[in-house]
Design a protein around this motif. Structure first.
Motif, PDB file in Angstrom:
ATOM      1  N   PRO A  76       0.814  -1.218   0.000  1.00 36.33           N
ATOM      2  CA  PRO A  76       0.000   0.000   0.000  1.00 36.33           C
ATOM      3  C   PRO A  76       0.847   1.268   0.000  1.00 36.33           C
ATOM      4  O   PRO A  76       0.448   2.278  -0.602  1.00 36.33           O
ATOM      5  CB  PRO A  76      -0.806  -0.117   1.294  1.00 36.33           C
ATOM      6  N   VAL A  77       2.017   1.216   0.642  1.00 35.82           N
ATOM      7  CA  VAL A  77       2.904   2.380   0.610  1.00 35.82           C
ATOM      8  C   VAL A  77       3.352   2.631  -0.834  1.00 35.82           C
ATOM      9  O   VAL A  77       3.388   3.775  -1.309  1.00 35.82           O
ATOM     10  CB  VAL A  77       4.121   2.162   1.526  1.00 35.82           C
ATOM     11  N   GLY A  78       3.660   1.531  -1.531  1.00 34.50           N
ATOM     12  CA  GLY A  78       4.047   1.660  -2.938  1.00 34.50           C
ATOM     13  C   GLY A  78       2.927   2.252  -3.774  1.00 34.50           C
ATOM     14  O   GLY A  78       3.162   3.100  -4.643  1.00 34.50           O
ATOM     15  N   ILE A  79       1.700   1.818  -3.505  1.00 28.02           N
ATOM     16  CA  ILE A  79       0.549   2.377  -4.229  1.00 28.02           C
ATOM     17  C   ILE A  79       0.472   3.875  -4.001  1.00 28.02           C
ATOM     18  O   ILE A  79       0.290   4.660  -4.939  1.00 28.02           O
ATOM     19  CB  ILE A  79      -0.760   1.715  -3.756  1.00 28.02           C
ATOM     20  N   ALA A  80       0.638   4.287  -2.738  1.00 28.18           N
ATOM     21  CA  ALA A  80       0.557   5.709  -2.421  1.00 28.18           C
ATOM     22  C   ALA A  80       1.639   6.487  -3.165  1.00 28.18           C
ATOM     23  O   ALA A  80       1.373   7.538  -3.750  1.00 28.18           O
ATOM     24  CB  ALA A  80       0.686   5.919  -0.912  1.00 28.18           C
TER      25      ALA A  80
END
Lengths: 218, 243
Positions: free
Chosen positions: B96-100
């Motif tokens: 999810p950090v990568g998505i952000a």
């Protein structure tokens, strides 16, 4: 191996829906294209090659869960996993059966549907060639996606979500071959790339699919 | 003393609890220095005007969007080879950090592109690759949430991450082939004489360092959460069995 291939083919034909549904879906996509962008012949002939590739890809995508789902439900998959035939080979055969029953009819029908979309004359040859070279990659990548989602309750939509990004390179080169062919340009460059992708995926993907399937069956 | 010691969740948590406060402080300090310096104390570019300042968000987030996927790939390999649960959970926590980061890069790029290129979006190879990367992230997270058994979820997502990496690289070259680019070349590379001009370069380094530390802190923090969630699950399963 031959027995497995024959079994899958016969099942696909007798159970119905094998070729029928994929082809019908392809036809529907092709029919919807003029409705959505308008019937102007010159516009259609410009986008025909890409639209046909997209339609074939979607029709392929829709039938992917049939590769493994039925065998998972009736337990055939567990038998296959314990049989002396390597799971890699079994999955390659199943992808081949999927290609023969779903993708090959699409390849044959694509030039016919090309008439509907006013595909330019030199495009017919290149469209068929590009689909013939590219669709095996779609089937074999699809088998990987089917193995990833086998046994999941909401597998269908997830399968599409996972497989579509993997289809991107195949679609790009395949549609590029067809487009260049239709415009009368030299299409051998992207065709070589497309062939490379197909050969590479056939060589490597069965191993990934089998590894995934072993994890899923554990 | 080896790095594998921290595959033990207890040791991992103890270490991350000691490291995390420092990481938060460093990341916020670097971000504050980089962004304030960058936004208020650098001159406007002679062609791009003040829009050049979006570089302090755009470049670091794009960098971390790719590195987050790379970190997930390494963590997935460690899980498949050595079966350390912390590694699988770290990969899960990073997604999810990568998505952000991908979203920040895409949005800041669009905001910059509107005045500079006159359009929010073009199908340029770099932009398209990032959109594809975004799809890969979404598929990865969706697969995690779809599989109930945590171990087989870790197995399946690891394989997806590995195969996805190969196809992500393939797609990168395929889209390069497919369309000519509007995007400028790499802003920073180690083998080039001149990168960005020094006035912009120094604050950019700070903001990159800030993003790297922020990413590490978020991943450590989220991995801790995942470990505790796994423990809770185990405790609840035990309760049910005793009841």
């Amino acid at each position: 191996m031959r027995a497995l291939l024959l079994r899958d083919l016969i099942l696909a034909i007798r159970a119905g829906g094998g070729f029928g549904l994929g082809l019908a879906f392809f036809l529907i996509v092709v029919v919807l294209v003029p409705f959505s962008v308008g019937p102007a012949p010159e516009l259609l002939s410009r986008i025909a090659a890409g639209a046909l590739w997209l339609g074939a890809l979607l029709a392929c995508l829709l039938s992917l869960d049939r590769i493994l789902a039925l065998d998972w439900e009736d337990g055939t998959l567990d038998l296959l996993a314990t049989s002396p035939l390597p799971l890699e080979a079994a999955l390659a055969i199943k992808a081949l059966a999927h290609w023969l029953t779903t993708a090959l009819p699409l390849v044959v029908a694509a030039p016919l549907f090309g008439v509907l979309l006013n595909l330019p004359a030199p495009g017919f040859f290149w469209l068929t060639v590009s689909l013939l070279v590219g669709t095996p990659a779609l089937s074999i990548i699809g088998a990987f996606g089917a193995a990833l989602t086998v046994g999941l309750k909401r597998g269908g939509l997830l399968l599409s979500l996972l497989v579509v990004p993997l289809y991107v390179p195949t679609l790009i080169f395949g549609a590029e071959v067809a487009r260049r062919g239709a415009e009368g340009l030299d299409a051998t460059g992207p065709l070589a790339m497309l062939g490379g992708i197909t050969a590479g995926t056939i060589a490597l993907m069965p191993f990934a699919s089998a590894a995934v399937l072993r994890m899923a069956l554990k | 003393m080896s790095i594998w010691e921290y595959a033990n969740p207890v040791k991992f948590l103890r270490l991350s609890e000691r490291v995390l406060p420092a990481l938060w402080v460093i990341s916020f300090a670097c971000l504050a220095i980089g962004l304030i310096w960058g936004f208020f104390f650098t001159p406007d570019d002679f062609r791009q005007g003040s829009t050049v300042k979006i570089i302090y968000l755009h470049v670091p987030s794009a960098l971390m969007a790719i590195n987050a996927w790379f970190m997930m790939l390494v963590a997935s390999l460690i899980w498949l080879i050595r079966r350390h649960h912390v590694s699988a959970l770290a990969a899960k926590a990073a997604a999810p950090v990568g998505i952000a980061m991908t979203l920040i890069a895409l949005i800041t790029g669009a905001v910059w592109g509107q005045p500079m290129w006159g359009t929010w979006w073009v199908w340029d190879p770099r932009l398209t690759s990032f959109l594809i990367l975004f799809l890969f992230y979404i598929g990865y997270v969706a697969l995690w949430s779809a599989v109930d058994d945590p171990d087989s979820a870790a197995d399946l997502t690891s394989m997806l991450c590995i195969v996805g990496s190969v196809f992500a690289v393939l797609s990168r070259y395929a889209v390069n082939f497919w369309n000519q680019g509007l995007h400028q070349g790499a802003s920073l590379s180690l083998d080039k004489e001149t990168n960005v001009a020094n006035v912009f370069y120094h604050p950019l380094l700070f903001s990159i360092a800030g993003f790297v530390c922020l990413f590490l802190a978020l991943v450590l923090y989220r991995t801790g959460t995942e470990i505790r969630r796994r423990r809770m699950r185990a405790l609840m399963a035990r309760e049910v069995r005793h009841a």
